[in-house]
Motif scaffolding. Structure first.
Motif, PDB file in Angstrom:
ATOM      1  N   ASN A  25       0.833  -1.211   0.000  1.00  0.00           N
ATOM      2  CA  ASN A  25       0.000   0.000   0.000  1.00  0.00           C
ATOM      3  C   ASN A  25       0.861   1.252   0.000  1.00  0.00           C
ATOM      4  OD1 ASN A  25      -2.616  -1.113  -0.056  1.00  0.00           O
ATOM      5  ND2 ASN A  25      -2.443  -1.650   2.114  1.00  0.00           N
ATOM      6  N   ARG A  26       1.962   1.227   0.752  1.00  0.00           N
ATOM      7  CA  ARG A  26       2.863   2.386   0.772  1.00  0.00           C
ATOM      8  C   ARG A  26       3.535   2.571  -0.576  1.00  0.00           C
ATOM      9  NH1 ARG A  26       8.044   2.237   1.576  1.00  0.00           N
ATOM     10  NH2 ARG A  26       7.984   0.144   2.482  1.00  0.00           N
ATOM     11  N   MET A  27       3.910   1.457  -1.226  1.00  0.00           N
ATOM     12  CA  MET A  27       4.602   1.535  -2.514  1.00  0.00           C
ATOM     13  C   MET A  27       3.711   2.071  -3.619  1.00  0.00           C
ATOM     14  SD  MET A  27       6.828  -1.916  -2.658  1.00  0.00           S
ATOM     15  CE  MET A  27       8.056  -2.283  -1.449  1.00  0.00           C
ATOM     16  N   VAL A  28       2.411   1.875  -3.515  1.00  0.00           N
ATOM     17  CA  VAL A  28       1.497   2.414  -4.524  1.00  0.00           C
ATOM     18  C   VAL A  28       1.673   3.922  -4.614  1.00  0.00           C
ATOM     19  CG1 VAL A  28      -0.929   2.829  -5.066  1.00  0.00           C
ATOM     20  CG2 VAL A  28      -0.195   0.558  -4.363  1.00  0.00           C
ATOM     21  N   GLY A  29       1.661   4.593  -3.475  1.00  0.00           N
ATOM     22  CA  GLY A  29       1.835   6.048  -3.461  1.00  0.00           C
ATOM     23  C   GLY A  29       3.212   6.473  -3.930  1.00  0.00           C
ATOM     24  N   GLU A  30       4.242   5.744  -3.486  1.00  0.00           N
ATOM     25  CA  GLU A  30       5.612   6.097  -3.868  1.00  0.00           C
ATOM     26  C   GLU A  30       5.829   5.932  -5.374  1.00  0.00           C
ATOM     27  OE1 GLU A  30       8.199   3.745  -1.471  1.00  0.00           O
ATOM     28  OE2 GLU A  30       7.730   4.841   0.371  1.00  0.00           O
ATOM     29  N   LEU A  31       5.353   4.824  -5.927  1.00  0.00           N
ATOM     30  CA  LEU A  31       5.553   4.597  -7.363  1.00  0.00           C
ATOM     31  C   LEU A  31       4.743   5.580  -8.191  1.00  0.00           C
ATOM     32  CD1 LEU A  31       5.635   0.710  -7.459  1.00  0.00           C
ATOM     33  CD2 LEU A  31       7.534   2.277  -7.780  1.00  0.00           C
ATOM     34  N   ASN A  32       3.547   5.932  -7.750  1.00  0.00           N
ATOM     35  CA  ASN A  32       2.765   6.953  -8.470  1.00  0.00           C
ATOM     36  C   ASN A  32       3.468   8.304  -8.421  1.00  0.00           C
ATOM     37  OD1 ASN A  32       0.574   5.532  -9.579  1.00  0.00           O
ATOM     38  ND2 ASN A  32      -0.417   5.441  -7.585  1.00  0.00           N
ATOM     39  N   GLY A  33       4.123   8.617  -7.309  1.00  0.00           N
ATOM     40  CA  GLY A  33       4.894   9.853  -7.216  1.00  0.00           C
ATOM     41  C   GLY A  33       6.070   9.864  -8.174  1.00  0.00           C
ATOM     42  N   ILE A  34       6.766   8.732  -8.268  1.00  0.00           N
ATOM     43  CA  ILE A  34       7.904   8.623  -9.188  1.00  0.00           C
ATOM     44  C   ILE A  34       7.434   8.763 -10.629  1.00  0.00           C
ATOM     45  CG2 ILE A  34       9.648   7.024 -10.085  1.00  0.00           C
ATOM     46  CD1 ILE A  34       9.853   5.924  -7.184  1.00  0.00           C
ATOM     47  N   LEU A  35       6.347   8.073 -10.977  1.00  0.00           N
ATOM     48  CA  LEU A  35       5.831   8.171 -12.346  1.00  0.00           C
ATOM     49  C   LEU A  35       5.339   9.568 -12.668  1.00  0.00           C
ATOM     50  CD1 LEU A  35       3.999   4.754 -12.693  1.00  0.00           C
ATOM     51  CD2 LEU A  35       6.159   5.439 -13.711  1.00  0.00           C
ATOM     52  N   GLY A  36       4.777  10.264 -11.670  1.00  0.00           N
ATOM     53  CA  GLY A  36       4.374  11.655 -11.875  1.00  0.00           C
ATOM     54  C   GLY A  36       5.558  12.551 -12.172  1.00  0.00           C
ATOM     55  N   PHE A  37       6.669  12.321 -11.482  1.00  0.00           N
ATOM     56  CA  PHE A  37       7.873  13.096 -11.727  1.00  0.00           C
ATOM     57  C   PHE A  37       8.409  12.831 -13.130  1.00  0.00           C
ATOM     58  CE2 PHE A  37      12.535  13.563 -11.508  1.00  0.00           C
ATOM     59  CZ  PHE A  37      12.586  14.921 -11.255  1.00  0.00           C
ATOM     60  N   VAL A  38       8.377  11.572 -13.572  1.00  0.00           N
ATOM     61  CA  VAL A  38       8.833  11.234 -14.920  1.00  0.00           C
ATOM     62  C   VAL A  38       7.948  11.907 -15.957  1.00  0.00           C
ATOM     63  CG1 VAL A  38       9.119   9.326 -16.554  1.00  0.00           C
ATOM     64  CG2 VAL A  38       9.933   9.086 -14.217  1.00  0.00           C
ATOM     65  N   GLU A  39       6.650  11.959 -15.715  1.00  0.00           N
ATOM     66  CA  GLU A  39       5.750  12.650 -16.646  1.00  0.00           C
ATOM     67  C   GLU A  39       6.065  14.139 -16.712  1.00  0.00           C
ATOM     68  OE1 GLU A  39       1.782  11.668 -15.465  1.00  0.00           O
ATOM     69  OE2 GLU A  39       1.984   9.585 -16.121  1.00  0.00           O
ATOM     70  N   GLN A  40       6.462  14.736 -15.587  1.00  0.00           N
ATOM     71  CA  GLN A  40       6.878  16.150 -15.600  1.00  0.00           C
ATOM     72  C   GLN A  40       8.118  16.324 -16.463  1.00  0.00           C
ATOM     73  OE1 GLN A  40       7.517  17.194 -11.492  1.00  0.00           O
ATOM     74  NE2 GLN A  40       5.565  18.283 -11.376  1.00  0.00           N
ATOM     75  N   LEU A  41       9.057  15.391 -16.396  1.00  0.00           N
ATOM     76  CA  LEU A  41      10.273  15.488 -17.205  1.00  0.00           C
ATOM     77  C   LEU A  41       9.956  15.397 -18.692  1.00  0.00           C
ATOM     78  CD1 LEU A  41      12.762  13.283 -15.158  1.00  0.00           C
ATOM     79  CD2 LEU A  41      12.704  15.772 -15.324  1.00  0.00           C
ATOM     80  N   ASN A  42       8.922  14.640 -19.055  1.00  0.00           N
ATOM     81  CA  ASN A  42       8.536  14.524 -20.458  1.00  0.00           C
ATOM     82  C   ASN A  42       8.012  15.848 -21.014  1.00  0.00           C
ATOM     83  OD1 ASN A  42       9.265  11.867 -20.817  1.00  0.00           O
ATOM     84  ND2 ASN A  42       7.277  11.087 -20.162  1.00  0.00           N
ATOM     85  N   GLU A  43       7.572  16.751 -20.157  1.00  0.00           N
ATOM     86  CA  GLU A  43       7.040  18.033 -20.598  1.00  0.00           C
ATOM     87  C   GLU A  43       8.132  19.060 -20.887  1.00  0.00           C
ATOM     88  OE1 GLU A  43       4.338  19.220 -17.556  1.00  0.00           O
ATOM     89  OE2 GLU A  43       3.025  17.483 -17.851  1.00  0.00           O
ATOM     90  N   VAL A  44       9.355  18.797 -20.491  1.00  0.00           N
ATOM     91  CA  VAL A  44      10.457  19.739 -20.679  1.00  0.00           C
ATOM     92  C   VAL A  44      10.858  19.753 -22.144  1.00  0.00           C
ATOM     93  CG1 VAL A  44      12.844  20.263 -20.057  1.00  0.00           C
ATOM     94  CG2 VAL A  44      11.271  19.378 -18.331  1.00  0.00           C
ATOM     95  N   ASP A  45      11.012  20.957 -22.708  1.00  0.00           N
ATOM     96  CA  ASP A  45      11.427  21.107 -24.099  1.00  0.00           C
ATOM     97  C   ASP A  45      12.952  20.993 -24.171  1.00  0.00           C
ATOM     98  OD1 ASP A  45      11.556  21.662 -26.801  1.00  0.00           O
ATOM     99  OD2 ASP A  45      11.482  23.832 -26.511  1.00  0.00           O
ATOM    100  N   VAL A  46      13.444  19.959 -24.834  1.00  0.00           N
ATOM    101  CA  VAL A  46      14.882  19.734 -24.927  1.00  0.00           C
ATOM    102  C   VAL A  46      15.383  19.859 -26.362  1.00  0.00           C
ATOM    103  CG1 VAL A  46      15.068  18.301 -22.858  1.00  0.00           C
ATOM    104  CG2 VAL A  46      14.509  17.243 -25.040  1.00  0.00           C
ATOM    105  N   THR A  47      14.630  20.529 -27.217  1.00  0.00           N
ATOM    106  CA  THR A  47      15.098  20.705 -28.587  1.00  0.00           C
ATOM    107  C   THR A  47      16.338  21.594 -28.582  1.00  0.00           C
ATOM    108  OG1 THR A  47      13.563  22.564 -28.856  1.00  0.00           O
ATOM    109  CG2 THR A  47      12.819  20.413 -29.620  1.00  0.00           C
TER     110      THR A  47
END
Length: 95
Positions: A25-47
């Motif tokens: 149950n604790r890992m559900v929240g932690e992994l969702n937090g990690i995946l949320g951070f990765v989704e934020q990184l996908n929004e960064v413009d790196v062109t």
């Protein structure tokens, strides 16, 4: 993508990790937090940003790409019971 309790348990089983119900149950929240951070990184413009191997500017050390036979053929067949000209000799198995 979001992670639920079933996914955490499945991944733990695949990784052969014993996970208690409380930890899962604790890992559900932690992994969702990690995946949320990765989704934020996908929004960064790196062109126009060059890939880097280090935070300090430096040339990557590379070895020359020379093709060799390794000079280990005799060592490879050293423990074989029967060899011929650095090849393994095996009994014939197909008629």
């Amino acid at each position: 993508m979001s992670v639920n309790l079933a996914i955490v348990k499945r991944v733990a089983r695949l990784a052969r990790i014993a996970v208690t119900e409380e930890d899962a149950n604790r890992m559900v929240g932690e992994l969702n937090g990690i995946l949320g951070f990765v989704e934020q990184l996908n929004e960064v413009d790196v062109t126009g940003v060059e890939p880097m191997t280090s935070v300090t500017p430096m040339q990557m050390r590379k070895r020359t790409d020379d093709v060799t036979d390794g000079d280990k053929a005799a060592d490879v067949v050293a423990n074989a019971p029967v060899t011929d000209n650095n090849f393994f000799l095996v009994p014939k198995v197909v008629e």
